[in-house]
Design a protein around this motif. Sequence first.
Motif, PDB file in Angstrom:
ATOM      1  N   GLU A 144      26.675  19.935  26.834  1.00 28.37           N
ATOM      2  CA  GLU A 144      26.437  21.259  27.818  1.00 28.37           C
ATOM      3  C   GLU A 144      24.999  21.852  27.465  1.00 28.37           C
ATOM      4  N   SER A 145      24.500  21.963  26.388  1.00 28.75           N
ATOM      5  CA  SER A 145      23.179  22.332  25.950  1.00 28.75           C
ATOM      6  C   SER A 145      22.037  21.588  26.593  1.00 28.75           C
ATOM      7  N   LEU A 146      22.629  20.108  26.449  1.00 32.95           N
ATOM      8  CA  LEU A 146      21.431  19.292  26.894  1.00 32.95           C
ATOM      9  C   LEU A 146      21.321  19.500  28.257  1.00 32.95           C
ATOM     10  N   ARG A 147      22.554  19.641  29.274  1.00 34.16           N
ATOM     11  CA  ARG A 147      22.485  19.953  30.638  1.00 34.16           C
ATOM     12  C   ARG A 147      21.755  21.283  30.959  1.00 34.16           C
ATOM     13  N   GLY A 205       6.277  16.776  30.408  1.00 37.58           N
ATOM     14  CA  GLY A 205       7.412  17.887  30.385  1.00 37.58           C
ATOM     15  C   GLY A 205       8.765  17.253  29.792  1.00 37.58           C
ATOM     16  N   MET A 206       9.129  16.131  30.572  1.00 34.79           N
ATOM     17  CA  MET A 206      10.379  15.485  30.175  1.00 34.79           C
ATOM     18  C   MET A 206      10.371  14.863  28.661  1.00 34.79           C
ATOM     19  N   ALA A 207       8.906  14.529  28.481  1.00 30.34           N
ATOM     20  CA  ALA A 207       8.714  14.103  27.146  1.00 30.34           C
ATOM     21  C   ALA A 207       8.795  15.139  26.089  1.00 30.34           C
ATOM     22  N   GLY A 208       8.381  16.674  26.527  1.00 31.24           N
ATOM     23  CA  GLY A 208       8.436  17.611  25.638  1.00 31.24           C
ATOM     24  C   GLY A 208       9.979  18.059  25.207  1.00 31.24           C
ATOM     25  N   LEU A 209      10.678  17.828  26.183  1.00 28.66           N
ATOM     26  CA  LEU A 209      12.287  18.028  26.267  1.00 28.66           C
ATOM     27  C   LEU A 209      12.860  17.023  25.087  1.00 28.66           C
ATOM     28  N   GLY A 210      12.107  15.792  24.851  1.00 31.60           N
ATOM     29  CA  GLY A 210      12.882  14.820  24.160  1.00 31.60           C
ATOM     30  C   GLY A 210      13.543  13.772  24.860  1.00 31.60           C
ATOM     31  N   LEU A 211      13.516  14.105  26.328  1.00 31.01           N
ATOM     32  CA  LEU A 211      14.339  13.311  27.164  1.00 31.01           C
ATOM     33  C   LEU A 211      13.976  11.694  27.080  1.00 31.01           C
ATOM     34  N   LEU A 212      12.949  11.315  26.921  1.00 23.65           N
ATOM     35  CA  LEU A 212      12.418  10.065  26.951  1.00 23.65           C
ATOM     36  C   LEU A 212      12.693   9.254  25.564  1.00 23.65           C
ATOM     37  N   GLY A 213      13.257   9.938  24.420  1.00 22.22           N
ATOM     38  CA  GLY A 213      13.937   9.321  23.409  1.00 22.22           C
ATOM     39  C   GLY A 213      15.474   9.268  23.413  1.00 22.22           C
ATOM     40  N   LEU A 214      15.810   9.639  24.593  1.00 20.55           N
ATOM     41  CA  LEU A 214      17.430   9.766  24.454  1.00 20.55           C
ATOM     42  C   LEU A 214      18.125   8.519  24.063  1.00 20.55           C
ATOM     43  N   ALA A 215      17.639   7.436  24.571  1.00 20.97           N
ATOM     44  CA  ALA A 215      18.400   6.142  24.371  1.00 20.97           C
ATOM     45  C   ALA A 215      17.442   5.340  23.383  1.00 20.97           C
ATOM     46  N   VAL A 216      16.596   6.097  22.711  1.00 21.61           N
ATOM     47  CA  VAL A 216      15.867   5.104  21.745  1.00 21.61           C
ATOM     48  C   VAL A 216      16.273   5.403  20.358  1.00 21.61           C
ATOM     49  N   HIS A 252      13.330   4.542  15.341  1.00 19.42           N
ATOM     50  CA  HIS A 252      12.208   4.585  16.008  1.00 19.42           C
ATOM     51  C   HIS A 252      11.842   5.731  16.666  1.00 19.42           C
ATOM     52  N   GLY A 253      12.328   6.828  16.282  1.00 16.53           N
ATOM     53  CA  GLY A 253      11.776   7.936  16.746  1.00 16.53           C
ATOM     54  C   GLY A 253      12.396   8.751  17.786  1.00 16.53           C
ATOM     55  N   GLY A 254      13.476   8.187  18.172  1.00 16.15           N
ATOM     56  CA  GLY A 254      14.141   8.804  19.314  1.00 16.15           C
ATOM     57  C   GLY A 254      15.588   9.538  18.873  1.00 16.15           C
ATOM     58  N   MET A 255      16.344   9.688  19.913  1.00 18.32           N
ATOM     59  CA  MET A 255      17.767  10.586  19.429  1.00 18.32           C
ATOM     60  C   MET A 255      19.000   9.664  19.470  1.00 18.32           C
ATOM     61  N   GLY A 256      18.901   8.290  19.937  1.00 17.28           N
ATOM     62  CA  GLY A 256      20.020   7.538  19.692  1.00 17.28           C
ATOM     63  C   GLY A 256      21.116   7.984  20.395  1.00 17.28           C
ATOM     64  N   ASP A 305      25.789  11.058  27.587  1.00 17.36           N
ATOM     65  CA  ASP A 305      24.418  11.882  27.524  1.00 17.36           C
ATOM     66  C   ASP A 305      23.584  11.656  28.516  1.00 17.36           C
ATOM     67  N   ALA A 306      23.210  10.178  28.786  1.00 11.75           N
ATOM     68  CA  ALA A 306      22.386   9.949  29.714  1.00 11.75           C
ATOM     69  C   ALA A 306      23.008  10.426  31.022  1.00 11.75           C
ATOM     70  N   MET A 307      24.317  10.209  31.546  1.00 11.05           N
ATOM     71  CA  MET A 307      24.866  10.573  32.601  1.00 11.05           C
ATOM     72  C   MET A 307      24.599  12.073  32.817  1.00 11.05           C
ATOM     73  N   VAL A 308      24.765  12.998  31.780  1.00 10.10           N
ATOM     74  CA  VAL A 308      24.545  14.473  32.113  1.00 10.10           C
ATOM     75  C   VAL A 308      22.894  14.474  32.298  1.00 10.10           C
ATOM     76  N   VAL A 309      22.224  13.920  31.735  1.00  7.66           N
ATOM     77  CA  VAL A 309      20.602  14.212  32.245  1.00  7.66           C
ATOM     78  C   VAL A 309      20.340  13.816  33.611  1.00  7.66           C
ATOM     79  N   MET A 310      20.978  12.579  33.933  1.00  4.29           N
ATOM     80  CA  MET A 310      20.882  11.935  35.256  1.00  4.29           C
ATOM     81  C   MET A 310      21.424  13.063  36.299  1.00  4.29           C
TER      82      MET A 310
END
Length: 375
Positions: free
Chosen positions: A10-13, A45-56, A60-64, A69-74
């Motif tokens: 919910e916080s991510l949303r 801006g999306m990179a600053g939110l950390g979204l581009l590392g969502l599935a990384v 390797h520097g992502g959130m894993g 979680d991806a569904m919430v963002v989409m």
Amino acid sequence: MDFDFTDDQESLRDAVRRWVAKDYDFSQRQNIVRAGGFSREAWDGMAGLGLLGLAVPEAHGGMGLGSVDAMVVMEELGRGLVMEPFAQAGLIAPTLLGHAPEAIQAQWLPRIAGGEALIVLAQQERGARYCLSHVGTSAVDGKLSGTKNLVAAVDQADAFIVPARVRGDVKAADGIALYLVERQAAGVRLHPYSLQDGSRAGDLSLNDTPATLLVGPERGLAVLELAVDVGIAALCAEGVGAMEKLLSVTADYMNQRKQFGVAISSFQALRHRIADVKMQLELARSMSYFASLKLGEEPAARRRALAQAKLQLGQSMRFVGQQCTQLHGGIGVTDEYISSHYFKRLTVMEMQFGDSLHQLGEVSARMTEKAGVFV
């Protein structure tokens, strides 16, 4: 079954929704469309939110994070009509690179997570009709030749993941490998254009272009199918977000628009149409959940589930788009009004990764003798 989201989800949303409201409102989106359909500022801006590392992976520097979680963002990106190819670069590319050798993962995944590299899948070819095993692009001694169509943000991407045929006939399931091609490589030619919804795409032509092998022909098609299923699940969630916002815009309009001295929302026939729209939205939402939860299943069950979900989403997106546009009347098709842009986006999404007719064929082909009600 509990379909409640966690506090973190919910916080991510909320974070994504606030960013869309602040940095990607309708007027800003219109400016992006006029500028070509891609905004580097929005991407940063999306990179600053950390979204581009969502599935990384975290290594390797992502959130894993996972598919929910991806569904919430989409969903939130769909509500905001965000055109930048987050699903391609932030979900599909990490999925594909996750099957590459460790050295290649270490080279590219941290750059994806940091927003320094935009990598997209280039798989569509003329005459393929969404068939993933239809690959005419050839690979000889690590060099690729062929043309890929409808590549997302083709002139903004830093690299492309390209299925190419090592052996076999153009439609053979065997002999397809996955390669990474950098945009600056020799023999790369780009032909960019805008899609109906204003987003950026184009054709990618390769002529004896050097490439890096990611996945060999023994597993190439299976990994490509997984990546496309990830893309379908992302589209389903995006479609739910877009339909939800379009329904809200339409309800607001009906409460304001008056005929015979009363708001048209009071007319029983129109209320019935809105109820039908809501039903289609909820059908789509349930199938979007189904799609995201099935991504971890074994390939046969996963492919069947994703085809079912995309078929329902295609039907819902067309119905919701058409009904909401008609309920608006003439203003619903004007470029100055936001609802027309939701309709355009829903129309484009219905065609991506297999239209409804294709998905109906997929569902039919994957039915078993246990599918009927009389078993």
